[in-house]
Design an enzyme around this catalytic site. Structure first.
Site, mmCIF file in Angstrom:
data_model
loop_
_atom_site.group_PDB
_atom_site.id
_atom_site.type_symbol
_atom_site.label_atom_id
_atom_site.label_comp_id
_atom_site.label_asym_id
_atom_site.label_seq_id
_atom_site.Cartn_x
_atom_site.Cartn_y
_atom_site.Cartn_z
ATOM 1 N N CYS A 8 0.821 -1.209 0.000
ATOM 2 C CA CYS A 8 0.000 0.000 0.000
ATOM 3 C C CYS A 8 0.854 1.257 0.000
ATOM 4 O O CYS A 8 0.636 2.181 -0.777
ATOM 5 C CB CYS A 8 -0.943 0.001 1.205
ATOM 6 S SG CYS A 8 -1.971 1.480 1.308
ATOM 7 N N CYS A 14 -1.651 1.931 -2.885
ATOM 8 C CA CYS A 14 -2.599 3.017 -2.642
ATOM 9 C C CYS A 14 -1.966 4.399 -2.577
ATOM 10 O O CYS A 14 -2.441 5.342 -3.216
ATOM 11 C CB CYS A 14 -3.344 2.776 -1.324
ATOM 12 S SG CYS A 14 -3.778 1.070 -0.985
ATOM 13 N N LYS A 41 -0.076 5.602 -5.859
ATOM 14 C CA LYS A 41 -1.103 5.703 -6.895
ATOM 15 C C LYS A 41 -1.937 6.960 -6.709
ATOM 16 O O LYS A 41 -2.205 7.702 -7.666
ATOM 17 C CB LYS A 41 -2.012 4.472 -6.841
ATOM 18 C CG LYS A 41 -3.222 4.554 -7.737
ATOM 19 C CD LYS A 41 -4.323 3.637 -7.235
ATOM 20 C CE LYS A 41 -4.879 4.123 -5.906
ATOM 21 N NZ LYS A 41 -5.874 3.198 -5.336
ATOM 22 N N TYR A 92 -9.601 -2.248 -10.478
ATOM 23 C CA TYR A 92 -9.122 -1.005 -9.872
ATOM 24 C C TYR A 92 -7.868 -0.478 -10.567
ATOM 25 O O TYR A 92 -7.798 0.683 -10.980
ATOM 26 C CB TYR A 92 -8.737 -1.253 -8.403
ATOM 27 C CG TYR A 92 -9.827 -1.485 -7.409
ATOM 28 C CD1 TYR A 92 -10.280 -0.455 -6.592
ATOM 29 C CD2 TYR A 92 -10.383 -2.745 -7.239
ATOM 30 C CE1 TYR A 92 -11.250 -0.666 -5.628
ATOM 31 C CE2 TYR A 92 -11.357 -2.979 -6.281
ATOM 32 C CZ TYR A 92 -11.787 -1.936 -5.471
ATOM 33 O OH TYR A 92 -12.749 -2.155 -4.527
ATOM 34 N N GLY A 138 -6.170 -1.225 -13.390
ATOM 35 C CA GLY A 138 -6.236 -0.875 -14.796
ATOM 36 C C GLY A 138 -6.967 0.432 -15.039
ATOM 37 O O GLY A 138 -6.511 1.289 -15.813
ATOM 38 N N GLU A 194 -7.534 2.913 -12.855
ATOM 39 C CA GLU A 194 -6.836 4.052 -12.246
ATOM 40 C C GLU A 194 -5.616 4.467 -13.055
ATOM 41 O O GLU A 194 -5.400 5.658 -13.302
ATOM 42 C CB GLU A 194 -6.459 3.708 -10.804
ATOM 43 C CG GLU A 194 -7.687 3.617 -9.911
ATOM 44 C CD GLU A 194 -7.420 3.014 -8.544
ATOM 45 O OE1 GLU A 194 -8.243 3.233 -7.644
ATOM 46 O OE2 GLU A 194 -6.404 2.317 -8.379
ATOM 47 N N HIS A 236 -26.048 23.247 1.191
ATOM 48 C CA HIS A 236 -26.293 23.790 -0.138
ATOM 49 C C HIS A 236 -25.329 24.934 -0.437
ATOM 50 O O HIS A 236 -25.053 25.755 0.454
ATOM 51 C CB HIS A 236 -27.734 24.297 -0.218
ATOM 52 C CG HIS A 236 -28.126 24.779 -1.581
ATOM 53 N ND1 HIS A 236 -28.368 23.912 -2.623
ATOM 54 C CD2 HIS A 236 -28.288 26.039 -2.061
ATOM 55 C CE1 HIS A 236 -28.686 24.615 -3.694
ATOM 56 N NE2 HIS A 236 -28.648 25.915 -3.372
ATOM 57 N N GLU A 246 -25.583 16.974 -1.057
ATOM 58 C CA GLU A 246 -26.960 17.142 -0.589
ATOM 59 C C GLU A 246 -27.946 16.296 -1.376
ATOM 60 O O GLU A 246 -29.046 16.007 -0.917
ATOM 61 C CB GLU A 246 -27.375 18.610 -0.647
ATOM 62 C CG GLU A 246 -27.498 19.180 -2.041
ATOM 63 C CD GLU A 246 -27.923 20.647 -2.040
ATOM 64 O OE1 GLU A 246 -28.855 20.993 -1.286
ATOM 65 O OE2 GLU A 246 -27.326 21.439 -2.790
#
Length: 466
Positions: free
Chosen positions: A42, A47, A50, A185, A187, A189, A444, A449
């Site tokens: 990771c 992760c 990446k 995931y 490929g 990304e 808002h 929302e």
């Protein structure tokens, strides 16, 4: 017998480090062996780098989008080498943090490859991180295997010309034309990363839609988002061979007779557990045909006292899941039998494309297996892109069990989707109802929302039977 350690963890990735730290915090004598990277996949090859590269790939679009708001911003030229160097500096910093965290909790660190001699004895020898590591034999009452996974490339002609994600993080130059194989995931990304940084990208995947296992509306939405980015998709195709070209680069042969020329061929077709060299044959640990270590509900293998967590097992292969497994196991073994209660069934997930996809809970198809479901679906152009002019749509979806009216799934494609989904994961984990969503006041103007203002049911999906 007297053991050197109460707990020995093989692998210092996210799950192994968490397990070691929590166990040491409970007073156990703990050691960790790491053969390659402190922090595991990771932090070093997954992760974290990446996400940094995804962020880098988005600045060009932001420069273009600013024109709609009156800016005369120019894209400029991207320096790939500078990005890789900056990424490497950050990874080195994180490596040091992982080592520091373990040392501060009193964990003994071994740099080297660990191998079972029997169920309680390990030989620590040389590994990629320390080729000169002297051999040392240690014993432990309990041993945790947390060695993670590694890219798995198919056995096709010319596969040696291809790279995996491991090499993609360290390319010396950015290829002009990349052919990426795989619709999961990694490929998806990396197709966004390379395209965003200026490469021409072909994406090949064998399903009709990318991201197998995700909600069908989200899969279709990501397909459309990929197309809008100018990435060429080859759905329902598989590569059969890779060959070098006389003029340089490679040609990828597809099973339909098609050919794709590219400077770089990148396979993202899955991962396999890293169990080679562990000496599992000297234990009673059992593995599946795919090499995943079989564990029970507590994480224990068929060998009493030997446990496995994270990607090396047959469970959900995500970093936060490995962390939860490691924490739970340490609590169970050394925390007076009061492990933390984790809801792994509602683990949120994200795919860091641009725009990103995020999800928690059940897909529409999964939820309908238990009974009829109410579907609430919204598609719209987010406020930013009403001025930027970019053809980007946000898709938001709630899956509601019709009988109980609980929100059992939430899905989104759009800017900041992963950030929103972490909060929605709390609501889905808590079993909140559609009424609870409806009575929540929105912020808002935000895209978020929309999740609390979808009043009109889009459709009903009746109970599905296999």
């Amino acid at each position: 017998m007297a053991y050197d350690f109460d707990l020995f963890v093989i692998g210092a990735g996210s799950g192994g480090v968490r397990c070691a730290r929590i166990a040491a915090g409970h007073g156990a004598r703990v050691a960790v062996a790491e053969s390659r990277h402190w922090g595991g996949t990771c932090v070093n090859l997954g992760c974290v780098p990446k996400k940094l590269m995804v962020q880098a790939s988005e600045y060009g679009d932001l420069a273009d989008d600013s024109h709609g708001f009156g800016w005369d911003t120019a894209r400029g030229h991207h320096d790939w080498a500078a990005l890789i160097a900056a990424k490497d500096r950050e990874i080195a910093r994180l490596n040091g943090i992982y080592v520091s965290m373990l040392e501060k909790t009193g964990v003994t660190l071994f740099t080297g490859a660990a191998r079972f001699e029997d169920a309680h004895t390990l030989l620590i020898g040389p590994g990629p991180l320390d080729p000169e590591a002297p051999g040392r034999r240690v014993t432990a009452e309990r041993i945790v295997i947390a060695t993670g996974s590694t890219p798995d490339l198919p056995d096709i002609e010319g596969i040696g010309y291809a790279i995996s994600s491991d090499q993609a993080f360290h390319l010396e130059t950015r290829p002009r034309h990349v052919c990426i194989v795989g619709g999961g995931y990694i490929g998806i990304e990396f197709s966004g990363i390379f395209q965003g940084l200026g490469s021409s990208v072909d994406l090949v995947y064998r399903q009709d839609l990318p991201l197998r296992g995700f909600d069908q509306d989200m899969r279709a939405g990501i397909r459309d988002a990929i197309e809008s980015r100018g990435i060429r998709q080859h759905a329902g195709r598989s590569p059969t061979a890779i060959a070098p070209r006389a003029e340089g680069g490679y040609v990828v042969h597809l099973d339909d007779g098609g050919r794709i020329g590219a400077d770089c061929v990148f396979f993202a077709t899955g991962r396999r557990p890293k169990i080679d060299g562990l000496g599992l044959e000297h234990t009673a640990v059992r593995t599946t045909s795919g090499g995943r270590i079989v564990v029970d509900a507590t994480g224990e293998t068929d060998a009493p006292g030997i446990y496995a967590i994270g990607d090396v097992t047959n469970r959900d292969n995500l970093t936060p899941v490995a962390i939860a497994e490691g924490h739970t196991l340490a609590d169970r073994l050394f925390g007076a039998g009061h492990p933390r209660d984790w809801s792994l069934a509602t683990t949120p997930k994200a795919v860091f494309f641009s725009p990103p996809l995020a999800t928690v809970g059940l897909t529409e198809e999964e939820a309908a297996r238990d009974g009829a479901v109410d579907i609430y679906l919204a598609r719209f152009t987010p406020m930013r892109h009403t001025l930027s002019g970019r053809a980007r749509r946000t898709i938001m979806k709630l899956v509601v069990d019709q009988h109980s009216q609980k929100v059992v799934g939430a899905h989104m494609i759009g800017d900041d989707a992963p950030e929103m989904m972490q909060g929605l994961a709390i609501a889905v984990t808590a079993g909140l109802s559609k009424h609870d969503f409806d009575r929540t006041v929105g912020i808002h103007p935000t895209s978020a929302e929309e999740f609390v203002t979808m009043r009109t049911r889009t459709r009903v999906t009746e109970r599905q039977t296999d």
